[in-house]
Scaffold this motif. Sequence first.
Motif, short mmCIF file in Angstrom:
data_model
loop_
_atom_site.label_atom_id
_atom_site.label_comp_id
_atom_site.label_asym_id
_atom_site.label_seq_id
_atom_site.Cartn_x
_atom_site.Cartn_y
_atom_site.Cartn_z
N GLN A 196 0.83 -1.21 0.00
CA GLN A 196 0.00 0.00 0.00
C GLN A 196 0.86 1.26 0.00
OE1 GLN A 196 -3.92 -0.02 2.17
NE2 GLN A 196 -3.06 -1.87 3.12
N ILE A 197 1.94 1.26 0.79
CA ILE A 197 2.84 2.42 0.81
C ILE A 197 3.54 2.56 -0.54
CG2 ILE A 197 4.94 3.39 1.82
CD1 ILE A 197 4.11 2.18 4.50
N ALA A 198 4.04 1.44 -1.08
CA ALA A 198 4.77 1.47 -2.35
C ALA A 198 3.87 1.88 -3.52
CB ALA A 198 5.39 0.11 -2.63
N SER A 199 2.57 1.66 -3.37
CA SER A 199 1.61 2.05 -4.42
C SER A 199 1.19 3.51 -4.30
CB SER A 199 0.37 1.14 -4.36
OG SER A 199 0.73 -0.21 -4.60
N GLY A 200 1.74 4.21 -3.31
CA GLY A 200 1.48 5.64 -3.19
C GLY A 200 0.27 6.01 -2.36
N LYS A 201 -0.25 5.09 -1.57
CA LYS A 201 -1.41 5.39 -0.75
C LYS A 201 -1.05 6.42 0.34
CE LYS A 201 -3.79 2.14 -2.82
NZ LYS A 201 -4.80 2.48 -3.83
N LYS A 202 -1.98 7.30 0.63
CA LYS A 202 -1.80 8.27 1.72
C LYS A 202 -2.43 7.74 3.00
CE LYS A 202 0.38 11.08 -0.89
NZ LYS A 202 1.85 11.17 -0.74
N GLU A 203 -3.41 6.85 2.82
CA GLU A 203 -4.02 6.15 3.95
C GLU A 203 -3.97 4.66 3.63
OE1 GLU A 203 -7.39 9.30 5.58
OE2 GLU A 203 -8.00 7.58 4.35
N ILE A 204 -3.60 3.86 4.63
CA ILE A 204 -3.58 2.42 4.40
C ILE A 204 -4.58 1.74 5.33
CG2 ILE A 204 -1.21 2.39 3.58
CD1 ILE A 204 -0.36 1.20 6.23
N LYS A 205 -5.22 0.70 4.78
CA LYS A 205 -6.26 -0.02 5.50
C LYS A 205 -5.66 -1.26 6.15
CE LYS A 205 -9.91 1.50 2.33
NZ LYS A 205 -10.96 1.07 1.37
N LEU A 206 -5.87 -1.36 7.46
CA LEU A 206 -5.38 -2.50 8.22
C LEU A 206 -6.41 -2.92 9.24
CD1 LEU A 206 -1.74 -1.21 8.86
CD2 LEU A 206 -2.41 -2.94 7.19
N GLY A 207 -6.18 -4.08 9.86
CA GLY A 207 -7.06 -4.54 10.92
C GLY A 207 -6.55 -4.12 12.28
N ASP A 208 -6.69 -5.00 13.27
CA ASP A 208 -6.27 -4.72 14.64
C ASP A 208 -4.74 -4.66 14.72
OD1 ASP A 208 -5.98 -4.51 17.36
OD2 ASP A 208 -7.03 -6.37 17.85
N LEU A 209 -4.21 -3.59 15.28
CA LEU A 209 -2.75 -3.44 15.38
C LEU A 209 -2.21 -3.74 16.78
CD1 LEU A 209 -1.99 -0.25 13.23
CD2 LEU A 209 -2.01 -2.66 12.55
N THR A 210 -3.07 -4.22 17.68
CA THR A 210 -2.60 -4.50 19.04
C THR A 210 -1.93 -5.86 19.20
OG1 THR A 210 -4.79 -5.32 19.72
CG2 THR A 210 -4.32 -2.97 20.07
N PRO A 211 -2.29 -6.90 18.39
CA PRO A 211 -1.63 -8.19 18.58
C PRO A 211 -0.12 -8.12 18.37
CG PRO A 211 -3.62 -8.47 17.26
CD PRO A 211 -3.37 -7.00 17.38
N THR A 212 0.60 -9.04 19.00
CA THR A 212 2.05 -9.14 18.83
C THR A 212 2.38 -10.44 18.08
OG1 THR A 212 2.46 -10.32 20.90
CG2 THR A 212 2.41 -7.90 20.99
N ARG A 213 3.52 -10.41 17.41
CA ARG A 213 3.99 -11.58 16.67
C ARG A 213 5.49 -11.73 16.81
NH1 ARG A 213 -0.64 -12.44 16.93
NH2 ARG A 213 -2.14 -12.87 15.23
#
Length: 329
Positions: A196-213
């Motif tokens: 999404q960043i490489a495609s030039g998006k200014k906003e990116i869509k994601l899900g829950d960012l609290t989980p750890t991996r």
Amino acid sequence: MLKDKNVLITGADGFIGSHLTERIVKEGAKVKALSQYNSFNNWGWLEDVDCKNDIEVLTGDVRDPNYMREITKGVDVIFHLAALIAIPYSYIAPDSYIDTNIKGTLNVCQAARDNNVAKTIITSTSEVYGTARYVPIDENHPKQPQSPYSATKIGADAIAKSFYNAFELPVTIARPFNTYGPRQSARAIIPTIITQIASGKKEIKLGDLTPTRDFNYVKDTCSGFVALANCDKTNGEEINIGSNYEISMADTLNLIKKIMNSDVEFVTDQQRIRPKNSEVNRLWCDNTKIKELTGFKPQYTIEDGLKETIEWFKNPENLKKYKADIYNV
């Protein structure tokens, strides 16, 4: 050692499978690489490997027991990676996961037994542990089927273990934690962010960012597979492959933004949120067992792995293979 051994890799056309194919060729093995049959005669990521002229590509399906019995004749080592792995799709099509993940693993084990294969590596997943009850997660951690996908992988692992116990099949269950790198599906968090960043998006869509991996660069994961294959002490064992390093999705996003010099904004996409009891909130690998048995040690920090991954995705020829505007389940 794998040099001059006859090796079969199932799921060789996939993300990890294609990298493992390249690695096993470098080990000096004679490789048969299984790609799922399709009428387009497309070999998936095997089309992009640098060792295409050094392998025998087979097209077929692990769901066919007779086919698996035939292609494992004369094989010394099997790396079984063929599986359906997308968690969201397992909510929609759980039957397909049972057929591929459980029955496919049964077919591999049965074929290995019938043809006296000297070593079989079955690919598991850290998802079988579910949300960590304690950290870091060792191999004694309880299994928790929080999605149909993880349930089928628990079942596949049990099938493999039963063949060791009942028939003394020399089988090892390799349990990689979250692997990332070039060629990974856009369904996963890291390529989702990068594309999404490489495609030039200014906003990116994601899900829950609290989980750890516990993220692992694909070259380290492949090194773990090789280490397990070269060690007889791993027979009958379930063994984690991981880095013993925990990072949240949010911190992963920020690290990628920093490396890519991006000021992109994050937007929550509800369709990317897992059902409440299905989300695995914490995964952190205890890799003591693989270190003690094989001497394996990860070589890549997450920063180093991400830099190589980002460079690959930034190549226009690679980026155009991804649909950054579409949520890929």
